[in-house]
Design a protein around this motif. Structure first.
Motif, mmCIF file in Angstrom:
data_model
loop_
_atom_site.group_PDB
_atom_site.id
_atom_site.type_symbol
_atom_site.label_atom_id
_atom_site.label_comp_id
_atom_site.label_asym_id
_atom_site.label_seq_id
_atom_site.Cartn_x
_atom_site.Cartn_y
_atom_site.Cartn_z
ATOM 1 N N ALA A 32 0.853 -1.162 0.126
ATOM 2 C CA ALA A 32 -0.152 0.018 -0.018
ATOM 3 C C ALA A 32 0.806 1.017 0.032
ATOM 4 O O ALA A 32 0.617 2.293 -0.733
ATOM 5 N N ILE A 33 2.080 1.241 0.692
ATOM 6 C CA ILE A 33 2.786 2.365 1.026
ATOM 7 C C ILE A 33 3.433 2.513 -0.273
ATOM 8 O O ILE A 33 3.814 3.631 -0.750
ATOM 9 N N PHE A 34 4.281 1.574 -0.855
ATOM 10 C CA PHE A 34 5.119 1.587 -1.867
ATOM 11 C C PHE A 34 4.019 2.309 -3.218
ATOM 12 O O PHE A 34 4.775 2.934 -3.751
ATOM 13 N N SER B 186 -0.603 8.320 6.403
ATOM 14 C CA SER B 186 -0.846 7.834 7.573
ATOM 15 C C SER B 186 -0.716 6.421 7.676
ATOM 16 O O SER B 186 -1.702 5.586 7.533
ATOM 17 N N ASP B 187 0.377 5.794 8.192
ATOM 18 C CA ASP B 187 0.473 4.215 8.378
ATOM 19 C C ASP B 187 0.097 4.103 9.779
ATOM 20 O O ASP B 187 0.708 4.256 10.937
ATOM 21 N N GLU B 188 -1.330 3.435 9.642
ATOM 22 C CA GLU B 188 -1.794 3.046 11.159
ATOM 23 C C GLU B 188 -2.022 1.642 11.215
ATOM 24 O O GLU B 188 -2.972 1.104 11.409
ATOM 25 N N SER C 142 12.108 5.941 11.870
ATOM 26 C CA SER C 142 11.123 5.459 10.998
ATOM 27 C C SER C 142 11.078 4.215 10.673
ATOM 28 O O SER C 142 12.029 3.619 10.578
ATOM 29 N N TYR C 143 9.868 3.624 10.275
ATOM 30 C CA TYR C 143 9.893 2.245 9.805
ATOM 31 C C TYR C 143 10.648 2.337 8.437
ATOM 32 O O TYR C 143 10.592 3.416 7.659
ATOM 33 N N ASP C 144 10.956 0.949 8.237
ATOM 34 C CA ASP C 144 12.111 1.085 7.091
ATOM 35 C C ASP C 144 11.496 1.193 5.639
ATOM 36 O O ASP C 144 12.368 1.240 4.775
ATOM 37 N N CYS C 145 10.118 0.858 5.500
ATOM 38 C CA CYS C 145 9.704 0.822 4.154
ATOM 39 C C CYS C 145 9.311 1.980 3.293
ATOM 40 O O CYS C 145 8.872 2.098 2.321
ATOM 41 N N TYR C 146 9.621 3.116 3.949
ATOM 42 C CA TYR C 146 9.339 4.377 3.316
ATOM 43 C C TYR C 146 10.267 5.187 2.317
ATOM 44 O O TYR C 146 9.775 5.550 1.208
ATOM 45 N N GLU C 147 11.523 4.840 2.584
ATOM 46 C CA GLU C 147 12.680 5.302 2.153
ATOM 47 C C GLU C 147 12.878 4.959 0.496
ATOM 48 O O GLU C 147 12.665 5.916 -0.432
ATOM 49 N N HIS D 229 3.341 4.082 16.616
ATOM 50 C CA HIS D 229 4.589 4.230 16.222
ATOM 51 C C HIS D 229 5.347 2.939 16.483
ATOM 52 O O HIS D 229 5.688 2.646 17.612
ATOM 53 N N ASN D 230 5.756 2.478 15.385
ATOM 54 C CA ASN D 230 7.046 1.611 15.308
ATOM 55 C C ASN D 230 8.226 2.149 15.048
ATOM 56 O O ASN D 230 8.081 2.935 13.838
ATOM 57 N N PRO D 231 9.293 1.914 15.853
ATOM 58 C CA PRO D 231 9.624 1.108 16.771
ATOM 59 C C PRO D 231 9.215 1.751 18.254
ATOM 60 O O PRO D 231 9.268 0.968 19.188
HETATM 61 N N1 PMP Z 1 4.370 0.001 8.751
HETATM 62 C C1 PMP Z 1 4.784 -0.429 10.069
HETATM 63 C C2 PMP Z 1 4.648 0.703 10.977
HETATM 64 C C3 PMP Z 1 4.716 -1.625 10.300
HETATM 65 O O1 PMP Z 1 5.287 -2.175 11.477
HETATM 66 C C4 PMP Z 1 4.740 -2.622 9.219
HETATM 67 C C5 PMP Z 1 4.930 -4.123 9.568
HETATM 68 N N2 PMP Z 1 3.860 -4.931 9.856
HETATM 69 C C6 PMP Z 1 4.455 -2.405 7.903
HETATM 70 C C7 PMP Z 1 3.891 -0.999 7.790
HETATM 71 C C8 PMP Z 1 4.143 -3.496 6.914
HETATM 72 O O2 PMP Z 1 3.027 -4.176 7.261
HETATM 73 P P1 PMP Z 1 2.544 -5.325 6.210
HETATM 74 O O3 PMP Z 1 3.234 -6.651 6.919
HETATM 75 O O4 PMP Z 1 1.218 -5.452 6.299
HETATM 76 O O5 PMP Z 1 3.103 -5.129 4.933
#
Ligand code: PMP
Ligand code: GLN
Length: 375
Positions: free
Chosen positions: A95-97, A193-195, A116-121, A164-166
């Motif tokens: 979804a984010i990508f 907004s990552d919820e 910040s969580y790692d998948c944004y960059e 918020h993760n982490p």
């Molecule tokens: N955002 C955050 C803050 C996460 O911790 C995670 C890991 N679940 C994700 C996105 C990605 O979620 P998903 O496993 O559904 O791709």
């Protein structure tokens, strides 16, 4: 020539692999180790024999879209249109990508709050846009003055992650007022907004963007059934966005996955009827409290945990090592795997903090805590 020269293997992969190599208790990567709800596994067994194995419509299995709309209405009193404002995705990650790839243009700037969580960059960089990393305060509250100063006419988007993760922090009313005031000054800036942990909050209730009417016309809200229903391996989630943004997001989505795993969509749509999402928070609150109590007599200092299934601890009284080395030694010498928080900062800021995942059965938490208390 790499398109992502500075992107390395995710810390979650690195730590989980090392945990397996050393047969350590894996409290690093965030996933539950207790059995999935039997009602859900029964639905899946039954569905295996039914006619649910072909493509669903591109946006998602229509009954699932309708049930998400009902869920959002019940949980947040927001009306969303299932046909045009919801997209089922292969997890929040996709979804984010997809959102970032579809909406960013070269040289756009995206504000990211570190840690910040790692998948944004990566999707920002692949769009030739620019991530602007702003650190949260050391107590993990946002510094709205510094954030506001980072805005410019190049700013296209700000990403928030709440809960918020982490860090396990959640945003409060005043944070949202600050965000709304800031975005009012920048009418073209979007909000991602990552919820994914929306249902995992404890003493305070989660404030979702769904309830912030001032933000809705520019907000992309992302959620994950993997997190909410304890099935991270299913990789199924969704996003909610206004139609003008959704149109663009779907253009990319249809060529990334087209439609998401059909059997999981049908299973989730049936399971939603059986679940009370309000119980997810209390379920994890018990685990949080149990894990914290078990660590009470250790040398680790426990940071507050308001939401998510992560507990951050300081090891400053134990060692001066950097947090990555400390996490490695925790595996090799003590048999417990954790995640170093410095890896969530673009500049590697090391505050001697590590993250444990407490989405584990009690036996695992007890055994891990026993080892941690011996340090
Ligand atoms: N955002 C955050 C803050 C996460 O911790 C995670 C890991 N679940 C994700 C996105 C990605 O979620 P998903 O496993 O559904 O791709
Ligand atoms: N969201 C999980 C975590 O924070 C990791 C998921 C993954 O490995 N990509 O631990």
């Amino acid at each position: 020539m790499s398109k992502l020269p500075n992107v390395t293997t995710s810390i979650f992969t690195v730590m989980s692999k090392m945990a397996a190599e050393y047969n350590a208790i894996n409290l690093s990567q965030g996933f539950p180790n207790f059995p999935v709800d039997e009602r859900l596994t029964q639905i899946v067994s039954q569905l295996a024999h039914e006619d649910v194995h072909q493509y669903t419509p591109m946006s998602g299995y229509p009954p699932l879209l309708a049930k998400i709309a009902t869920l959002v209405k019940t949980a947040y009193n927001r009306n969303i249109l299932p046909d045009t404002e919801i997209l089922i995705t292969a997890g929040a990650t996709q979804a984010i990508f997809t959102t970032l790839l579809a909406l960013l243009k070269p040289d756009d700037e995206v504000i990211i709050l570190d840690p910040s969580y790692d998948c944004y960059e990566a999707p920002i960089l692949l769009s030739q846009a620019k991530p602007i990393h702003i650190a949260l305060n050391d107590d993990y509250t946002p510094n709205w003055k510094i954030i506001a100063n980072a805005f410019s006419d190049k700013t296209k988007m700000i990403i928030i992650n709440n809960p918020h993760n982490p860090t396990g922090k959640i945003l409060n009313e005043s944070d949202f007022e600050n965000l709304e005031a800031l975005l009012e000054k920048y009418p073209d800036v979007l909000l991602l907004s990552d919820e994914v942990y929306e249902y995992i909050t404890f003493e305070q209730k989660h404030l979702s963007t769904h309830t912030r009417t001032k933000l809705l016309d520019r907000c992309i809200m992302v959620s994950s059934f993997g997190k909410s229903f304890h099935v991270t391996g299913w990789k199924i989630g969704y996003l909610v966005a206004p139609e003008y943004l959704m149109k663009e997001i779907k253009k990319a989505h249809q060529f990334l996955v087209f439609s998401v795993n059909s059997i999981c969509q049908v299973a989730v749509s049936k399971y939603i009827d059986l679940v009370d999402v309000n119980e997810i928070g209390s379920f994890y609150q018990e685990k949080r409290d149990y894990f914290r109590a078990l660590l009470q007599n250790s040398k680790f200092e426990l940071m507050p945990c308001e939401g998510t299934y992560f507990q951050v601890v300081s090891y400053a009284k134990i060692s001066n090592e950097n947090d990555v080395d400390f996490c490695k030694r925790l595996i090799t010498d003590y048999g417990v795997a954790a995640i170093p928080i410095s890896t969530f900062y673009a500049d590697g800021k090391d505050l001697k903090l590590i993250r444990f995942c407490f989405a584990k059965d009690n036996h695992t938490l007890e055994e891990a805590a026993k080892r941690l208390c011996e340090i």
